[in-house]
Scaffold this motif. Structure first.
Motif, short mmCIF file in Angstrom:
data_model
loop_
_atom_site.label_atom_id
_atom_site.label_comp_id
_atom_site.label_asym_id
_atom_site.label_seq_id
_atom_site.Cartn_x
_atom_site.Cartn_y
_atom_site.Cartn_z
N MET A 37 17.41 -21.43 6.37
CA MET A 37 18.39 -22.40 6.85
C MET A 37 19.76 -21.73 6.88
O MET A 37 20.32 -21.39 5.84
N PHE A 38 20.28 -21.53 8.07
CA PHE A 38 21.58 -20.89 8.23
C PHE A 38 22.69 -21.90 8.01
O PHE A 38 22.66 -23.01 8.57
N ALA A 39 23.67 -21.53 7.20
CA ALA A 39 24.78 -22.43 6.87
C ALA A 39 26.07 -21.63 6.88
O ALA A 39 26.07 -20.40 6.92
N ALA A 40 27.18 -22.36 6.83
CA ALA A 40 28.50 -21.71 6.87
C ALA A 40 28.79 -20.95 5.58
O ALA A 40 27.95 -20.84 4.69
N GLU A 41 30.01 -20.46 5.48
CA GLU A 41 30.42 -19.63 4.38
C GLU A 41 30.14 -20.30 3.03
O GLU A 41 30.20 -21.52 2.89
N PRO A 42 29.80 -19.52 1.99
CA PRO A 42 29.48 -20.09 0.68
C PRO A 42 30.68 -20.75 0.03
O PRO A 42 31.83 -20.39 0.29
N GLY A 43 30.39 -21.74 -0.81
CA GLY A 43 31.44 -22.36 -1.62
C GLY A 43 31.96 -23.67 -1.11
O GLY A 43 32.57 -24.43 -1.85
N GLY A 44 31.74 -23.98 0.17
CA GLY A 44 32.26 -25.22 0.73
C GLY A 44 31.29 -26.37 0.52
O GLY A 44 30.18 -26.21 0.00
N GLY A 45 31.71 -27.57 0.94
CA GLY A 45 30.87 -28.74 0.79
C GLY A 45 29.58 -28.63 1.59
O GLY A 45 28.51 -29.05 1.13
N GLY A 46 29.66 -28.06 2.79
CA GLY A 46 28.47 -27.89 3.62
C GLY A 46 27.44 -26.99 2.96
O GLY A 46 26.24 -27.26 3.00
N ASP A 47 27.90 -25.91 2.34
CA ASP A 47 27.00 -24.99 1.64
C ASP A 47 26.30 -25.72 0.50
O ASP A 47 25.09 -25.56 0.29
N TYR A 104 10.98 -22.03 11.57
CA TYR A 104 11.34 -21.14 10.47
C TYR A 104 12.82 -20.73 10.48
O TYR A 104 13.27 -20.02 9.59
N SER A 105 13.55 -21.17 11.49
CA SER A 105 15.00 -20.94 11.53
C SER A 105 15.68 -22.27 11.80
O SER A 105 15.50 -22.87 12.88
N LEU A 106 16.43 -22.76 10.82
CA LEU A 106 17.14 -24.03 10.94
C LEU A 106 18.63 -23.80 10.78
O LEU A 106 19.05 -22.75 10.28
N LEU A 107 19.41 -24.77 11.19
CA LEU A 107 20.87 -24.66 11.13
C LEU A 107 21.45 -25.88 10.43
O LEU A 107 21.09 -27.02 10.74
N PHE A 108 22.31 -25.62 9.44
CA PHE A 108 23.06 -26.72 8.82
C PHE A 108 24.51 -26.54 9.27
O PHE A 108 25.13 -25.52 8.97
N ILE A 109 25.03 -27.51 10.01
CA ILE A 109 26.34 -27.32 10.66
C ILE A 109 27.12 -28.64 10.70
O ILE A 109 26.54 -29.71 10.70
N VAL A 166 21.30 -31.17 10.20
CA VAL A 166 20.35 -30.07 10.34
C VAL A 166 19.86 -30.04 11.78
O VAL A 166 19.50 -31.08 12.35
N PHE A 167 19.85 -28.85 12.37
CA PHE A 167 19.43 -28.68 13.75
C PHE A 167 18.39 -27.56 13.83
O PHE A 167 18.31 -26.70 12.95
N ALA A 168 17.61 -27.61 14.91
CA ALA A 168 16.58 -26.61 15.17
C ALA A 168 16.79 -26.03 16.56
O ALA A 168 17.49 -26.63 17.38
N PRO A 169 16.20 -24.88 16.84
CA PRO A 169 16.29 -24.36 18.20
C PRO A 169 15.65 -25.33 19.19
O PRO A 169 14.71 -26.05 18.87
N ALA A 170 16.17 -25.35 20.40
CA ALA A 170 15.61 -26.20 21.45
C ALA A 170 14.14 -25.84 21.67
O ALA A 170 13.71 -24.72 21.39
N LYS A 171 13.37 -26.81 22.13
CA LYS A 171 11.94 -26.65 22.46
C LYS A 171 11.06 -26.57 21.23
O LYS A 171 9.86 -26.26 21.34
N MET A 172 11.60 -26.86 20.03
CA MET A 172 10.73 -26.92 18.87
C MET A 172 9.83 -28.15 19.00
O MET A 172 10.30 -29.22 19.39
#
Length: 258
Positions: free
Chosen positions: A23-33, A73-78, A237-243
């Motif tokens: 799960m790909f996320a923004a820089e460490p230490g923030g609320g999103g992380d 197997y590749s997700l996005l937290f944004i 949380v988002f996934a690549p298109a066509k999943m």
């Protein structure tokens, strides 16, 4: 349904997931992380695989997941940056075309806070002071396109005031300058300013959401003075298109449960 999702075949006799999820996320230490790690920890057990949070600069995280195989197997937290970033710079991804939403994780207001040296105690008094002193009151932001930047610009537009932006490279420098009185106000996240509101080092004027905050139930919203105003930070949380839909549903159910 859940049963269908649990038995979704992704290979010869294999079920999803059969290897770690990233799960790909923004820089460490923030609320999103923090939220990304809570989700990863919560869903790894039921899924039977580890979920690894991979911290990247937001643009890199977005571009990586946009180009990833749609296999779960590749997700996005944004945050709101998913749609805001392409409005401000050229990007290699399209927020609508290249991603599928899995789950809204967090929706939270910011707080309009002022340094105690500013002689006001309400949004109404802030608007009056800003109109009496156009271009003299400064507000801080933690980056172009940040939720506090959008919240402030929306306020300027809807309230008809001229307050001057001072931009910082991140929430930490912004908070330090706000506490030191170098900037007079900001529209900061609750987590960043709550301890300083309670200690009296900052004064809360209003939450930016449509409803009063549970943390300060007696504090009127910005919209109580500026009708129709609302600015919230959203993380999902988002996934690549066509999943495949069955994988989206399976992940959605696990994340909602957490």
């Amino acid at each position: 349904g859940a049963a269908c999702g649990q038995t979704a075949a992704t290979g010869a006799g294999q079920t999803y997931p059969n290897k770690p999820i990233r799960m790909f996320a923004a820089e460490p230490g923030g609320g999103g992380d923090l939220v990304a790690r809570l989700i990863a920890q919560g869903i790894s057990g039921p899924l039977g695989q580890s979920v690894i949070v991979d911290n990247r600069f937001s643009v890199i995280a977005l571009e990586t997941v946009a180009k990833a195989p749609p296999d779960g197997y590749s997700l996005l937290f944004i945050s709101n940056l998913l749609w805001a970033l392409p409005l401000m710079q050229s990007t290699s991804f399209d927020p609508v075309r290249d991603f599928l939403p899995v789950c809204l994780a967090v929706s939270s207001p910011n707080f309009l806070v002022v340094h105690p040296s500013l002689p006001i105690r309400s949004v109404k008094e802030l608007v009056a002071l800003a109109k009496a002193r156009p271009g003299e009151i400064n507000y801080g932001t933690s980056g172009t396109g940040s939720t506090n930047h959008f919240a402030a610009e929306l306020f300027k537009s809807m309230a008809g005031v001229n307050i001057v932006r001072i931009n910082y490279k991140g929430g930490g420098p912004l908070l330090n300058s706000l506490l030191g009185g170098e900037v007079q106000l900001s529209f900061s996240s609750a987590g960043a300013v709550m301890p300083h509101i309670k200690s009296g080092r900052l004064r809360a004027l209003a939450p930016t959401g449509a409803r009063p905050s549970d943390s300060f139930p007696g504090l009127p919203t910005v919209a109580a003075t500026v009708p129709g105003y609302e600015a919230v930070s959203m993380d999902g949380v988002f996934a690549p298109a066509k999943m495949p839909t069955k994988l989206i549903n399976q992940l959605n159910q696990e994340i909602v449960r957490v």
